[in-house]
Design a protein around this motif. Structure first.
Motif, short mmCIF file in Angstrom:
data_model
loop_
_atom_site.label_atom_id
_atom_site.label_comp_id
_atom_site.label_asym_id
_atom_site.label_seq_id
_atom_site.Cartn_x
_atom_site.Cartn_y
_atom_site.Cartn_z
N ARG A 160 0.84 -1.20 0.00
CA ARG A 160 0.00 0.00 0.00
C ARG A 160 0.88 1.25 0.00
N LEU A 161 2.08 1.11 0.57
CA LEU A 161 3.04 2.23 0.61
C LEU A 161 4.41 1.70 0.23
N LEU A 162 4.97 2.27 -0.83
CA LEU A 162 6.30 1.89 -1.31
C LEU A 162 7.30 2.95 -0.89
N LEU A 163 8.34 2.53 -0.16
CA LEU A 163 9.40 3.44 0.28
C LEU A 163 10.58 3.28 -0.67
N ILE A 193 3.60 6.40 -2.60
CA ILE A 193 5.06 6.33 -2.61
C ILE A 193 5.64 7.39 -1.68
N LEU A 194 6.63 6.98 -0.90
CA LEU A 194 7.47 7.92 -0.16
C LEU A 194 8.84 7.86 -0.82
N LEU A 195 9.22 8.94 -1.48
CA LEU A 195 10.42 8.99 -2.31
C LEU A 195 11.50 9.80 -1.61
N VAL A 196 12.60 9.15 -1.27
CA VAL A 196 13.74 9.83 -0.68
C VAL A 196 14.75 10.10 -1.78
N GLU A 197 15.14 11.36 -1.97
CA GLU A 197 16.03 11.73 -3.08
C GLU A 197 16.90 12.91 -2.71
N GLN A 198 18.15 12.87 -3.20
CA GLN A 198 18.99 14.05 -3.10
C GLN A 198 18.72 15.02 -4.24
N ASN A 199 18.36 14.47 -5.41
CA ASN A 199 18.08 15.33 -6.57
C ASN A 199 16.71 15.97 -6.38
N ALA A 200 16.71 17.15 -5.80
CA ALA A 200 15.45 17.79 -5.43
C ALA A 200 14.59 18.12 -6.64
N ALA A 201 15.19 18.56 -7.73
CA ALA A 201 14.41 18.91 -8.91
C ALA A 201 13.63 17.70 -9.40
N ARG A 202 14.30 16.56 -9.45
CA ARG A 202 13.65 15.33 -9.88
C ARG A 202 12.56 14.91 -8.90
#
Length: 701
Positions: A160-163, A193-202
């Motif tokens: 139900r939630l993809l990290l 989705i909980l998306l952890v990213e360094q590329n903030a623009a993306r």
């Protein structure tokens, strides 16, 4: 009590020994959202994911799932509750095959072999590269393929939630593009989705809302599209960074520098006027009115004759109330004095002409100076800005090019705001769908009929999760509430914006629906809008319906003075809740020259829209057929309406009875109703014909 979030953390705190990593983190995720968690290395993003997933026990605070505390539960328990994690660095099992890695994704659920096979096939359908090498050792896959495998392994649990923890880390740009295309598709298919990213623009461009982390704290949050262009945010997080030294910012390598380097002027520029209040706008309008009257009087023999006949001298315009002394202009004037009736500048200053469709006679040809075109592009960009379009959007344009104003306006305005234009034109459905899939367009511009036609075809082909459209800007025809709702639903919740305009008034872009979706803001710094009674031509009070009349304030080649548009709307007084100082009117209700006169009752087609929209079980497509019995001279009105998608034919009698009753109750006329199957009435890439009046058989000249 408010809505319960799918996942929430409350004052979550975590330590590594004596070192504190999280400081009271509050975060909330609702079903169907893609939420970005953005920050530099060491800010606590991965620690937060570990606490949510049960891989690390927090020092204090709560993790809530569906409102229930699940703090400290094991990873297996969290998987069984519907969570799945794609870890940073992918962490595939190198010596196991692709199939064996995928099977591990469902192991905690003790799923039957047949269900495991079904889920694996779904993963292979989504990740074609994995389907080509099911028996290959995971350690021999490329970095991008390993990331796909890690995501596929998580999807085997049907979470139900993809990290997702740093899904683009270490990948080449083209592979990163492919991974984010898959993330968009997952989001479109309804995966939370909980998306952890360094590329903030993306991350921000791929999400609905975002939380920005620094030093183990949430320091900013909001809608992703707002955060993308927030100058205060960028200044706070970029610090002293420059193109030469991006590492000087607090988020250094976090990708916010990407925002700064992509089309930098576009992110800081606004096309909105800076009038502090309506008094300042009125002062601007008076100057523009005075200029227009003098310009038209001196430059156009047509206008000079009209103004002199009305006893108006340019010097006599001293207040906005004086506009009522000016003569009206109509479409008949444009046709009678064809081809350049309103021309007020020498021909050598005209750099372009556009024209209307000419469905009722000769085309209305309108000339433009370079300043006219610059003004048009400027306020069209303002429309895009009000709709929340940013330089990261890809705008697919499905309206006509050439002598018509639509295509040029939509494209040049898009390019002015800095977004990517995809000028397909009316085109065919296959071409539009191909561009939506391949280019990943995020904004679609068309008529409402074209949007519905395309949305239904996307659903028929079962490719909704491959489409990234999040906003639809439509115009040129009326649409019912049910039609708007249907389009939005078929496009996965896309936001719709009704845009207005007409060829004589530059073209489309003269106003647009704001994000609060309760009005059309029109550009009062470019034209004055009056509402008059179409019979008496006297002004009506604000809030009452009437015909829209426009007077331009700075248009050079073909100025308009009290031009009767025939559109029926009303001025909405007071300032909009969205905060804009720009005046507003209701969505166009109909036209003063296409009113249906039936048994002594004036009926606007939009009134039929409203009635049908309120009856559950009816579709959004309908036709109005007007006939006359030659022997009795009696008129008849038949509504031919589609049943809603999935509505059983057995409900026909009930729906017919309710429709007849509601029309009789609200319009005081008796009608006939025929219900047809969903999808039976024709769709068109252009305006749908809704009124078929066979009562008048002689030729209309």
């Amino acid at each position: 009590m408010g809505n319960v979030h799918l996942l929430a953390t409350e004052q979550l705190t975590a330590h590594y020994g004596a070192a504190q990593a999280l400081f009271g983190v509050d975060l909330a995720i609702d079903p169907g959202e893609t939420v970005a968690l953005v920050g530099a290395n060491g800010t606590g993003k991965t620690t937060l994911l570990k606490c949510i997933m049960g891989l690390m026990k927090p020092s204090a605070g709560k993790v809530l799932l569906d409102g229930e505390a699940v703090t400290g539960q094991s990873p297996v328990q969290m998987v069984r509750r519907g969570l799945a994690l794609t870890p940073e660095g992918r962490e595939v099992f190198a010596h196991l095959t692709v199939v064996e890695n995928l099977e591990l994704g469902a192991a905690a659920l003790k799923t039957g072999r047949r269900e495991v096979a079904r889920r694996m096939q779904a993963v292979f359908d989504r990740f074609g590269r994995l389907a080509e090498r099911p028996d290959q050792a995971a350690g021999t896959l490329s970095g991008g393929e390993q990331q796909m495998l890690a995501m596929g392994r998580a999807l085997m649990a049907q979470p139900r939630l993809l990290l997702l923890d740093e899904p683009s880390l270490g990948l080449a740009p083209l592979i990163s593009d492919e991974i984010f295309t898959i993330i968009h598709q997952l989001s479109r298919s309804g995966v939370t989705i909980l998306l952890v990213e360094q590329n903030a623009a993306r991350a921000l461009s791929a999400s609905h809302k975002a939380f920005l982390m620094a030093g183990g704290r949430i320091v900013q949050q909001g809608r992703s599209q707002d955060l993308l262009v927030d100058p205060t945010l960028r200044a706070a997080f970029l610090g002293a960074a420059s193109e030469e030294k991006p590492e000087a910012s607090r988020l250094g390598a976090a990708g916010l520098t990407n925002i700064r380097l992509e089309k930098p002027d576009m992110h800081q520029h606004t096309f909105m006027p800076d009038f502090p209040d309506h008094h300042a706008l009125a002062a601007h309008q008076l100057k523009g009115l005075q200029w227009t009257v003098r310009h038209a009087f001196e430059g156009s023999s047509f206008y000079r004759q009209r103004l002199e006949a009305a006893g108006v001298d340019p010097a006599s315009i001293r207040s906005l109330d004086d506009i009522r002394r000016l003569p009206f202009t109509t479409a008949d004037d444009l046709r009678e004095f064809y081809p350049f009736p309103l021309r007020s500048v020498p021909f050598e200053q005209i750099v372009r002409v556009h024209a209307s469709s000419g469905t009722t006679g000769k085309r209305k040809i309108i000339g433009y100076t370079q300043k006219d075109l610059d003004d048009w592009v400027h306020f069209f960009a303002r429309c895009y800005e009000m709709a929340g379009v940013t330089p990261l959007d890809r705008v697919q344009i499905a309206v006509g090019y050439g002598i018509w104003t639509a295509g040029m306006g939509f494209q040049l305005g898009c390019e002015k705001v800095g977004a990517m234009a995809v000028p397909v034109g009316p085109g065919n459905i296959d071409m539009h769908i191909q561009f939506m899939q391949d280019v990943r367009s995020t904004v679609f511009c068309s008529t409402a009929s074209m949007a519905l036609l395309l949305a239904e075809e996307i659903q028929r082909r079962g490719i909704a999760d491959q489409i990234s459209i999040r906003k639809i800007i439509y115009g040129s025809e009326r649409s019912s509430r049910s039609m708007r709702q249907k389009i939005s639903e078929l496009f996965g919740g896309a936001e719709l914006f009704d845009i207005t305009g007409l060829t004589e008034l530059y073209g489309p872009g003269a106003g647009i629906e704001c994000g609060d979706h309760d009005c059309i803001h029109y550009w009062g710094d470019y034209y004055i809008l009056e509402i008059v009674d179409p019979e008496t031509l006297q002004p009506v009070p604000d809030g009452e319906w009437g015909e829209m009349v426009v007077t331009t304030l700075c248009k050079e080649a073909a100025p308009l003075i009290r031009y009767r548009t025939r559109d029926i709307t009303r001025i909405i007084p007071d300032r909009c809740t969205c905060g804009s100082v720009m005046p507003r009117h209701s969505r166009i209700k109909g036209r003063s020259d296409d009113t249906i006169k039936f048994r002594g009752v004036n009926i606007y087609p939009s009134t039929i829209d409203t009635i049908l929209s309120a009856i559950p079980g009816l579709g959004s497509e309908y036709q109005i057929h007007l006939t006359r019995d030659e022997r009795s001279g009696r008129d008849f009105l038949q509504l031919k309406i589609e049943r809603g998608e999935g509505v059983e034919a057995g409900r026909t009698a009930e729906l017919v009875h309710e429709t007849v009753y509601q029309v009789k109750r609200q319009l005081l006329v008796s009608i006939e109703v025929e219900l047809v199957d969903y999808g039976q009435l024709p769709r068109t890439q252009r305006k749908s014909q809704r009124v078929f009046d066979s009562r008048i058989t002689d030729e209309i000249v």
